[in-house]
Design an enzyme around this catalytic site. Structure first.
Site, PDB file in Angstrom:
ATOM      1  N   TYR A 150      -2.055   0.047  10.576  1.00  0.00           N
ATOM      2  CA  TYR A 150      -2.237  -0.439   9.230  1.00  0.00           C
ATOM      3  C   TYR A 150      -1.090  -0.255   8.172  1.00  0.00           C
ATOM      4  CZ  TYR A 150      -3.695  -1.051   4.346  1.00  0.00           C
ATOM      5  OH  TYR A 150      -3.865  -1.152   2.950  1.00  0.00           O
ATOM      6  N   SER A 200       0.801  -1.334  -0.157  1.00  0.00           N
ATOM      7  CA  SER A 200       0.019  -0.036  -0.242  1.00  0.00           C
ATOM      8  C   SER A 200       0.867   1.335   0.000  1.00  0.00           C
ATOM      9  CB  SER A 200      -0.914  -0.160   1.434  1.00  0.00           C
ATOM     10  OG  SER A 200      -1.399   1.212   1.358  1.00  0.00           O
TER      11      SER A 200
END
Length: 248
Positions: A144, A131
């Protein structure tokens, strides 16, 4: 293909199956996997209801693959999630644990299960879905983002570990994409999830499936280390230009 029941995983499974590849589709929701199988003709998708957080279940599932699917050539580590959206000091520990167990340990469990086969075959390709959050910090991303930074670093480490084996490793880092990801993050709050995409043209799951397909199609001598993909309207992280700013 892990996390195959929705989002990037589902789109990528469909794309690879449409190219004639047999696809082992791993996820926790068998009902969604059955829907995926219905979308792909000729029995090219094998649905496996497996929680990647369960090391023994992952090992058993891969050890017992039927002959038509046992010769694994590509591993797409896509299973992952984000829980909560706020500062570390107000976060819930159980949400941290779910992210770490899924995004970090789940990935490692799958690698442990398939790497011996890939190395023995002298070829293969591991694609880890990271990501942009691993690189561009944003408020509320903390744990995260840290799990995705792990994915990026693990991918680089695997490149070193697998030197000379013929096994390639790629990390694909998407920016904002419209999937079920935000709905999971906000515990099913559709209004909050929709607000995240307001006035934005985000990536689609098919955009990431295309990137995976392109990486796999490169000659064996070519290793694509990293692809970072963002919507045109996303300059970095989760920041977006306002319509006024965008017009200059």
């Amino acid at each position: 293909m892990t996390g195959a029941s929705s989002g990037f995983g589902r789109a990528t499974a469909r794309r690879l199956a449409s190219q004639g590849r047999p696809v082992v589709a791993v996820a926790r929701r068998m009902d969604r996997l059955k829907e995926l199988c219905d979308e792909v003709p000729d029995g090219r998708v094998l649905p496996l209801e497996v929680d990647v957080r369960d090391q023994d279940a992952v090992a058993e599932a891969f050890a017992l693959l039927p002959d038509d699917f046992a010769d694994v050539e590509v591993v797409v580590n896509n299973a992952g999630l984000s829980r909560g959206f706020g500062p570390v000091q107000s976060a819930a520990v159980h949400q941290w644990r779910e992210m770490v167990d899924t995004n970090v340990m789940g990935q490692l469990h799958c690698l442990q299960a398939v790497l011996p086969h890939l190395i023995a075959s002298g070829s293969g390709h591991i694609v880890n879905i990271g990501s942009v959050a691993a690189v561009y910090p944003y408020t509320g991303g903390n744990v995260y983002a840290a799990t995705k930074a792990f994915t990026h670093q693990l991918s680089l480490g695997l490149r070193t570990d697998l030197e000379g084996t013929g096994v390639r490793v790629t990390c694909i880092a998407p920016g904002m994409a419209r999937t079920g990801f935000a709905l999971v993050r906000f515990d099913g709050d559709q209004e909050r999830a929709d607000a995240l995409y307001r006035d934005v043209d985000p990536l689609t799951a098919e955009d990431i499936a295309e990137a995976v397909s392109w990486c796999l199609a490169q000659p064996a001598r070519v290793n694509v280390n990293m692809i970072e993909i963002m919507p045109t309207s996303q300059p970095f992280g989760l920041g977006f230009r306002s319509p006024t700013t965008a017009k200059g």
